[in-house]
Scaffold this motif. Sequence first.
Motif, PDB file in Angstrom:
ATOM      1  N   SER A  45       0.812  -1.216   0.000  1.00 46.52           N
ATOM      2  CA  SER A  45       0.000   0.000   0.000  1.00 46.52           C
ATOM      3  C   SER A  45       0.846   1.268   0.000  1.00 46.52           C
ATOM      4  CB  SER A  45      -0.944   0.011   1.207  1.00 46.52           C
ATOM      5  OG  SER A  45      -0.198  -0.097   2.415  1.00 46.52           O
ATOM      6  N   ASP A  46       1.856   1.348   0.868  1.00 44.93           N
ATOM      7  CA  ASP A  46       2.655   2.572   0.972  1.00 44.93           C
ATOM      8  C   ASP A  46       4.162   2.343   0.794  1.00 44.93           C
ATOM      9  OD1 ASP A  46       3.253   1.220   3.262  1.00 44.93           O
ATOM     10  OD2 ASP A  46       2.380   2.676   4.628  1.00 44.93           O
ATOM     11  N   LEU A  47       4.594   1.098   0.514  1.00 44.89           N
ATOM     12  CA  LEU A  47       5.990   0.727   0.273  1.00 44.89           C
ATOM     13  C   LEU A  47       6.889   0.984   1.479  1.00 44.89           C
ATOM     14  CD1 LEU A  47       6.591   1.996  -3.410  1.00 44.89           C
ATOM     15  CD2 LEU A  47       5.859  -0.266  -2.640  1.00 44.89           C
ATOM     16  N   GLN A  48       6.312   1.069   2.675  1.00 45.12           N
ATOM     17  CA  GLN A  48       7.128   1.208   3.879  1.00 45.12           C
ATOM     18  C   GLN A  48       7.622  -0.163   4.335  1.00 45.12           C
ATOM     19  OE1 GLN A  48       5.323   3.475   6.999  1.00 45.12           O
ATOM     20  NE2 GLN A  48       5.126   5.343   5.743  1.00 45.12           N
ATOM     21  N   PHE A  52      20.837  -6.936   3.468  1.00 46.30           N
ATOM     22  CA  PHE A  52      20.180  -5.761   2.890  1.00 46.30           C
ATOM     23  C   PHE A  52      20.668  -4.495   3.581  1.00 46.30           C
ATOM     24  CE2 PHE A  52      16.868  -2.624   2.334  1.00 46.30           C
ATOM     25  CZ  PHE A  52      16.461  -2.794   1.018  1.00 46.30           C
ATOM     26  N   THR A  53      20.727  -4.551   4.923  1.00 42.86           N
ATOM     27  CA  THR A  53      21.191  -3.388   5.701  1.00 42.86           C
ATOM     28  C   THR A  53      22.653  -3.083   5.405  1.00 42.86           C
ATOM     29  OG1 THR A  53      19.631  -3.967   7.465  1.00 42.86           O
ATOM     30  CG2 THR A  53      21.431  -2.469   8.027  1.00 42.86           C
ATOM     31  N   GLU A  54      23.463  -4.132   5.260  1.00 44.25           N
ATOM     32  CA  GLU A  54      24.879  -3.938   4.987  1.00 44.25           C
ATOM     33  C   GLU A  54      25.109  -3.232   3.658  1.00 44.25           C
ATOM     34  OE1 GLU A  54      28.852  -6.715   4.136  1.00 44.25           O
ATOM     35  OE2 GLU A  54      27.025  -7.614   4.965  1.00 44.25           O
ATOM     36  N   THR A 101      20.517   0.989   6.968  1.00 43.21           N
ATOM     37  CA  THR A 101      19.288   0.714   7.732  1.00 43.21           C
ATOM     38  C   THR A 101      18.214   1.739   7.365  1.00 43.21           C
ATOM     39  OG1 THR A 101      20.603  -0.149   9.567  1.00 43.21           O
ATOM     40  CG2 THR A 101      18.310   0.454  10.031  1.00 43.21           C
ATOM     41  N   PRO A 102      17.088   1.288   6.863  1.00 38.83           N
ATOM     42  CA  PRO A 102      16.021   2.237   6.493  1.00 38.83           C
ATOM     43  C   PRO A 102      15.527   2.999   7.736  1.00 38.83           C
ATOM     44  CG  PRO A 102      15.613   0.068   5.544  1.00 38.83           C
ATOM     45  CD  PRO A 102      16.706  -0.105   6.539  1.00 38.83           C
ATOM     46  N   GLU A 103      15.381   4.282   7.602  1.00 40.48           N
ATOM     47  CA  GLU A 103      14.841   5.084   8.696  1.00 40.48           C
ATOM     48  C   GLU A 103      13.347   4.805   8.858  1.00 40.48           C
ATOM     49  OE1 GLU A 103      15.715   9.126   7.901  1.00 40.48           O
ATOM     50  OE2 GLU A 103      17.903   8.860   7.991  1.00 40.48           O
ATOM     51  N   LYS A 104      12.846   5.118  10.059  1.00 38.34           N
ATOM     52  CA  LYS A 104      11.438   4.883  10.330  1.00 38.34           C
ATOM     53  C   LYS A 104      10.583   5.724   9.396  1.00 38.34           C
ATOM     54  CE  LYS A 104       8.040   4.799  14.058  1.00 38.34           C
ATOM     55  NZ  LYS A 104       7.780   5.092  15.500  1.00 38.34           N
ATOM     56  N   VAL A 154      15.012   4.214  -0.357  1.00 38.61           N
ATOM     57  CA  VAL A 154      16.258   3.454  -0.212  1.00 38.61           C
ATOM     58  C   VAL A 154      16.814   3.035  -1.571  1.00 38.61           C
ATOM     59  CG1 VAL A 154      17.288   1.382   0.792  1.00 38.61           C
ATOM     60  CG2 VAL A 154      15.551   2.655   2.061  1.00 38.61           C
ATOM     61  N   LEU A 155      15.946   2.537  -2.460  1.00 41.90           N
ATOM     62  CA  LEU A 155      16.363   2.125  -3.805  1.00 41.90           C
ATOM     63  C   LEU A 155      15.710   3.056  -4.812  1.00 41.90           C
ATOM     64  CD1 LEU A 155      16.066  -1.769  -3.440  1.00 41.90           C
ATOM     65  CD2 LEU A 155      18.080  -0.346  -3.135  1.00 41.90           C
TER      66      LEU A 155
END
Length: 352
Positions: A24-27, A35-37, A41-44, A51-52
């Motif tokens: 719905s919102d891609l969050q 992935f994090t490396e 780390t995606p922010e809240k 991110v991409l």
Amino acid sequence: MSILAINEQLLRAIGVGVAVVRASDLQFVFHNGPFTEWFGTPEKGSTLSDVLSDLDPKELEDVKQSGLRYSVELQIKPKRRTLIFAVTVSLANGLSEQVLIVECQNITRIRELESMIDSYSTMVERNTRELEREKERVERLLLNLMPRAVYEEFKTFGVVTPQLYQQVSVVMLDFVGFTDFAAKTDPTVTLSELNDIFTAFDRIVEQFGCERIKTIGDAYLAVSGMPDPTPDHATAVAHCAVRFLRYLERRNESHPHKWQARIGLGMGAAVGSVVGIQKYVYDVFGPAVNIASRLQVFANPMNIVAPEEMKYALIDEFQVSELGCVDIKGMGEMDLINVTSGLSMPQGSRSF
């Protein structure tokens, strides 16, 4: 431990970057260690597009609407090295809502290896072409040193077996006054003159199916009847001799130095083989060569001398006159004839 917890632990363990976002919102709902490396780390509250950023929003919308997979290669440069990732986005049903599964695989090494393979293949192809060109140059050089049949034997077996040919004919030409000319003339001029004349002689020899064996200074030696038998070997060398003199006469009309030559013909047995093991030279030995070499000394300038045994082979196409019996050094007395051009040209021939 719940199934969800087990799945989460497995996703963290594998070497593929995985993230789960709400359709719905891609969050982000989940992301594993790789992935994090790779992407941080995606922010809240951040979305997959944050991110991409290179992902196509239209393609993501198509995934949500149609359920088709979206695959793309992305590049990032976290430090000095550019990393390449194969990213696949697919639709899945979560416990309460639809989610998008984002799978990221680091294919940097694969692409680097592919690039190395392409570079290596290009280098191999280039080297192969260079080797082929070098092989062709060597082949042309060897074919200038020996007849093709001899070359084929040498290429196949690495050696050349001496062959005895019972009936061949030889033409030997030597220039008049060459020693004085060479002593008084610049060497480059002498070489240029000989190169010009011998090149024309080579064309004449090829025209009549003969084989140029060698040049020794100003001497020119060609044969007919070897390595392949030729029934009309005597007339072939006689035609060459006549064309040699005709070419010199016409050349003398337009060149400052007037070349004159003596020519001897010989007929009989000869042995052909490669001589030496370092600088390969195909050479011919035997009575036919010795006769031609001796008789060119007895010829007057711009004349052709042959043994009388060639008379009946030449009389139909050439004018033959008796020269009488002459004592030949190392051969004893021999009846000689003088050979001049006939009234008609053989079919298919051309003058020089």
